[in-house]
Enzyme design. Structure first.
Site, mmCIF file in Angstrom:
data_model
loop_
_atom_site.group_PDB
_atom_site.id
_atom_site.type_symbol
_atom_site.label_atom_id
_atom_site.label_comp_id
_atom_site.label_asym_id
_atom_site.label_seq_id
_atom_site.Cartn_x
_atom_site.Cartn_y
_atom_site.Cartn_z
ATOM 1 N N LEU A 174 -2.748 106.160 8.218
ATOM 2 C CA LEU A 174 -3.699 106.550 7.163
ATOM 3 C C LEU A 174 -4.922 105.643 7.263
ATOM 4 C CD1 LEU A 174 -4.311 107.944 4.299
ATOM 5 C CD2 LEU A 174 -3.309 105.891 3.304
ATOM 6 N N ASP A 189 -11.321 105.839 -12.457
ATOM 7 C CA ASP A 189 -11.997 105.441 -13.700
ATOM 8 C C ASP A 189 -11.004 105.314 -14.861
ATOM 9 O OD1 ASP A 189 -14.219 104.694 -15.141
ATOM 10 O OD2 ASP A 189 -14.710 106.747 -15.749
ATOM 11 N N HIS A 212 -8.243 96.055 -14.817
ATOM 12 C CA HIS A 212 -8.517 96.155 -13.378
ATOM 13 C C HIS A 212 -7.278 95.715 -12.576
ATOM 14 C CE1 HIS A 212 -12.573 97.254 -14.208
ATOM 15 N NE2 HIS A 212 -13.010 96.048 -14.538
#
Ligand code: IPE
Ligand code: IPE
Ligand code: MG
Length: 243
Positions: free
Chosen positions: A133, A21, A38
């Protein structure tokens, strides 16, 4: 320095997640438009994924877009849509090199066919059986919708006699949820707010939660490693008495 510390941490098998955030506030602070915030956020994702792979954690689940985010301005959503496509294009080769298995979850079909097909291709290209991962991206995800949908699927399977009500356990419930993890060990939220914003509600039962004021575009590999260290120094009791 971040690298040295990382090599001493034993985080194998750990499922971590981040509520990324603060992109909008970062953009405002730097006199940029929200889409640039963004964009900077996507750069940070690249660095943190690399760091998570080095730290040998099992999975990293990133909250990229919530069900509630659909109520943002059309222009911002269009900017995010373009960014998803360009980020997949530019980052998948690197994910392949690093043997990172990519998996999107949530109701992202509303972003349109172009996004759905880019995601499908990226998932196929990274479907390693022996991945280093697991990188899970929550897109159009809401924890409540996930629980409600799982409940409907379970009821239907009971009706079809594929499942008996007595067999519905915690493990069964995990199988019906869209989020591709079971227990969540660590959750980090950047941006200064102390809330969950409808993320992995069912998975959060015993999660260690860390909040940082750092806005996501300012989050660094060094701060991430500090979060992992703090996590590894925490005694997890799961309701038991350990003294
Ligand atoms: C998080 O950053 C990204 C998304 C929710 C898509 P925000 O855009 O929410 O940033 P702030 O909270 O407005 O600063
Ligand atoms: C949470 O951020 C969702 C994501 C990071 C994708 P929001 O900015 O949507 O959360 P609220 O509105 O502050 O709770
Ligand atoms: Mg926000």
């Amino acid at each position: 320095m971040a690298e040295n510390k990382q090599s001493t941490l034993n985080l194998s098998g750990i499922n971590a997640a981040i509520i990324m955030d603060g992109n909008g506030r970062w953009a405002k602070k730097n006199a940029l438009n929200v889409t640039s915030g963004h964009e900077k956020g996507v750069d940070v994702v690249r660095q943190i994924v690399e760091s998570a792979a080095k730290a040998q954690i099992e999975s990293l689940s990133l909250y990229a877009f919530s069900t509630e985010n659909w109520s943002r301005p059309k222009k911002e959503i269009l900017g995010i849509k373009k960014l998803i496509i360009s980020a997949i294009d530019s980052q998948v080769p690197e994910l392949i090199d690093q043997k990172v298995r990519l998996n999107f979850f949530g109701d992202y079909a509303s972003f349109g066919d172009e996004v759905v097909s880019a995601i499908g291709q990226a998932e196929s290209a990274t479907a390693f059986e022996d991945s280093r991962l697991k990188l899970n991206i929550a897109l159009g995800y809401g924890g409540r919708a996930d629980i409600i949908e799982a409940t409907k699927l379970i009821s239907n399977d009971i009706k079809l006699e594929k499942l008996s009500a007595e067999d519905v356990s915690n493990e069964t419930f995990f199988k019906y949820l869209k989020a591709p993890i079971n227990e969540l060990d660590l959750l980090i939220r950047t941006g200064g707010d102390h809330r969950i914003s409808n993320f992995l509600l069912y998975h959060l039962a015993y999660t260690e939660i860390q909040f940082t004021n750092t806005l996501w575009p300012d989050f660094t590999e060094e701060e991430f490693v500090k979060c992992l260290e703090a996590f590894s120094n925490t005694e997890r009791r799961f309701g038991k008495r350990t003294d």
